[in-house]
Enzyme design. Structure first.
Site, short mmCIF file in Angstrom:
data_model
loop_
_atom_site.label_atom_id
_atom_site.label_comp_id
_atom_site.label_asym_id
_atom_site.label_seq_id
_atom_site.Cartn_x
_atom_site.Cartn_y
_atom_site.Cartn_z
N THR A 25 -4.78 45.80 -6.41
CA THR A 25 -3.46 45.23 -6.11
C THR A 25 -3.58 43.84 -5.51
O THR A 25 -2.71 42.99 -5.73
CB THR A 25 -2.67 46.14 -5.17
OG1 THR A 25 -3.43 46.38 -3.97
CG2 THR A 25 -2.36 47.48 -5.83
N LYS A 56 -1.61 48.67 -21.97
CA LYS A 56 -2.70 47.76 -22.31
C LYS A 56 -3.78 48.55 -23.05
O LYS A 56 -4.02 49.71 -22.74
CB LYS A 56 -3.26 47.13 -21.04
CG LYS A 56 -2.19 46.50 -20.15
CD LYS A 56 -2.76 45.91 -18.87
CE LYS A 56 -3.31 46.94 -17.90
NZ LYS A 56 -2.23 47.68 -17.20
N ALA A 109 -9.40 42.54 -15.53
CA ALA A 109 -8.67 42.24 -16.76
C ALA A 109 -7.25 42.80 -16.69
O ALA A 109 -6.27 42.08 -16.95
CB ALA A 109 -9.42 42.82 -17.96
N GLY A 110 -7.13 44.07 -16.34
CA GLY A 110 -5.80 44.67 -16.25
C GLY A 110 -4.98 44.12 -15.11
O GLY A 110 -3.76 43.92 -15.23
N ASP A 111 -5.62 43.86 -13.98
CA ASP A 111 -4.91 43.32 -12.81
C ASP A 111 -4.30 41.96 -13.12
O ASP A 111 -3.16 41.66 -12.74
CB ASP A 111 -5.86 43.19 -11.62
CG ASP A 111 -6.56 44.48 -11.27
OD1 ASP A 111 -5.99 45.56 -11.53
OD2 ASP A 111 -7.68 44.43 -10.74
N ASN A 146 -5.92 41.69 -6.37
CA ASN A 146 -6.17 40.84 -7.53
C ASN A 146 -4.86 40.43 -8.19
O ASN A 146 -4.65 39.26 -8.54
CB ASN A 146 -7.03 41.57 -8.56
CG ASN A 146 -8.38 42.00 -8.02
OD1 ASN A 146 -8.86 41.49 -7.01
ND2 ASN A 146 -8.99 42.96 -8.69
N ARG A 154 -8.44 56.82 -11.27
CA ARG A 154 -9.80 56.88 -10.75
C ARG A 154 -10.01 58.26 -10.13
O ARG A 154 -9.80 58.46 -8.94
CB ARG A 154 -10.03 55.78 -9.71
CG ARG A 154 -9.87 54.37 -10.25
CD ARG A 154 -10.95 54.04 -11.27
NE ARG A 154 -10.81 52.69 -11.80
CZ ARG A 154 -10.17 52.38 -12.93
NH1 ARG A 154 -9.59 53.34 -13.64
NH2 ARG A 154 -10.10 51.13 -13.34
#
Length: 302
Positions: free
Chosen positions: A31, A225, A256-258, A33, A167
């Site tokens: 978060t 994504k 990448a996702g962040d 990021n 996770r």
């Protein structure tokens, strides 16, 4: 709508490989990021804030100084004398990352323990952003409190965005993870999963199935994504697919996702144009993964 982007979660000490056999210390977390990249993408009429809990030790002080230097408001951060920051180490192989964590004394595990402080942090937010990791690190009663606070914030006019970021090692068990993430999705205006996680832990047949499942849970918009494959954006009765531009020279897929989430939300909050938001998100993520570490200055094409 208030022009405050508030991220909730855990900022950790990051030990990232330098490429020469050594590690570089920084500060990151999913978060954080997203907040860091959102600050770079949102206009000056927006403020970006971070809500968490940290210790009172030197490394906690350094992390807060880092956030302030990035123009992220830390006024709501809680300080706990008996706690400190968590730490993670990135390991890379062929551009893919794995992590080792040390977070048993992380102050962020207590971020939702004080409901008054939590409510106060949400009070002025226009967009509240959190992840499945935010929920996973909390005691069960605090997860409930956080979701109740988010519902109240939405009734007061805020929007909520959520990346499930599944996770399982952080949760009591996989079933608890799936149940809590599904409940959280129902509180959100934007749910932004990664299909790799969803197929692994929910068994979805394809990204469309992930989108439909989160819509059924009550999400307003779902943005799935899927690495270099199509991004699926769905609302009830409306599903669109967008193909990102291909990326070469992948160095490190951390964040990448962040970063996608940050640029997507920043663009959508400004224009409400889904196609432009996907283009912004995929473009930033594509540049981030051509560098090492979670936080990189790469707003311009690489």
């Amino acid at each position: 709508m208030s022009k405050t982007f508030l991220a909730i979660g855990e900022c950790m000490v990051e030990m990232a490989p330098s490429g020469s056999g050594t590690y570089v210390m920084g500060f990151a977390g999913d978060t954080l990021n997203t907040a860091w990249y959102a600050r770079k993408y949102l206009g000056e009429d927006w403020s970006v804030s971070y809500y968490t809990a940290v210790g009172t030790d030197q490394v906690s002080n350094e992390m807060l100084e880092f956030l302030q230097a990035a123009d992220i408001d830390i006024s709501a951060v809680r300080r706990l004398e008996e706690r400190t920051l968590g730490l993670y180490l990135i390991q890379l192989k062929d551009g893919e990352r794995s992590f080792a964590y040390w977070r048993s004394q992380s102050a962020a595990r207590c971020l939702a323990a004080d409901r008054c402080a939590l409510d106060a942090s949400l009070d002025q937010a226009g967009l509240i952003y959190l992840s499945g990791i935010t929920l996973a690190i909390l005691p069960a009663s605090d997860r409930t409190s956080l979701l109740e606070a988010l519902r109240a914030a939405r009734r007061a006019g805020a929007q909520v965005a959520f990346d499930p970021n599944l996770r399982p090692r952080l949760w009591e068990n996989a079933e608890t993870m799936r149940t809590c993430v599904t409940e959280a999705a129902g509180v959100c205006d934007f749910v932004m999963p990664s299909f790799e996680d969803e197929i692994t832990h929910f068994g979805d047949a394809d990204p469309k199935a992930s989108a439909e499942r989160y819509l059924a849970a009550g999400a307003g918009m779902v943005v799935v994504k899927n690495g270099p494959e199509e991004v699926i954006c769905a609302r009830q009765g409306n599903l669109r697919a967008f193909q990102p531009k291909p990326v070469s020279n992948i160095v490190d897929t951390t964040a990448a996702g962040d970063s996608f989430n940050a640029a997507f939300l920043a663009e959508y909050l400004t224009s409400e144009n889904v196609e432009d938001a996907v283009t912004a998100g995929a473009g930033l993520a594509g540049r981030v993964i051509q560098h090492r570490g979670a936080l990189v200055d790469c707003l311009e094409p690489a």
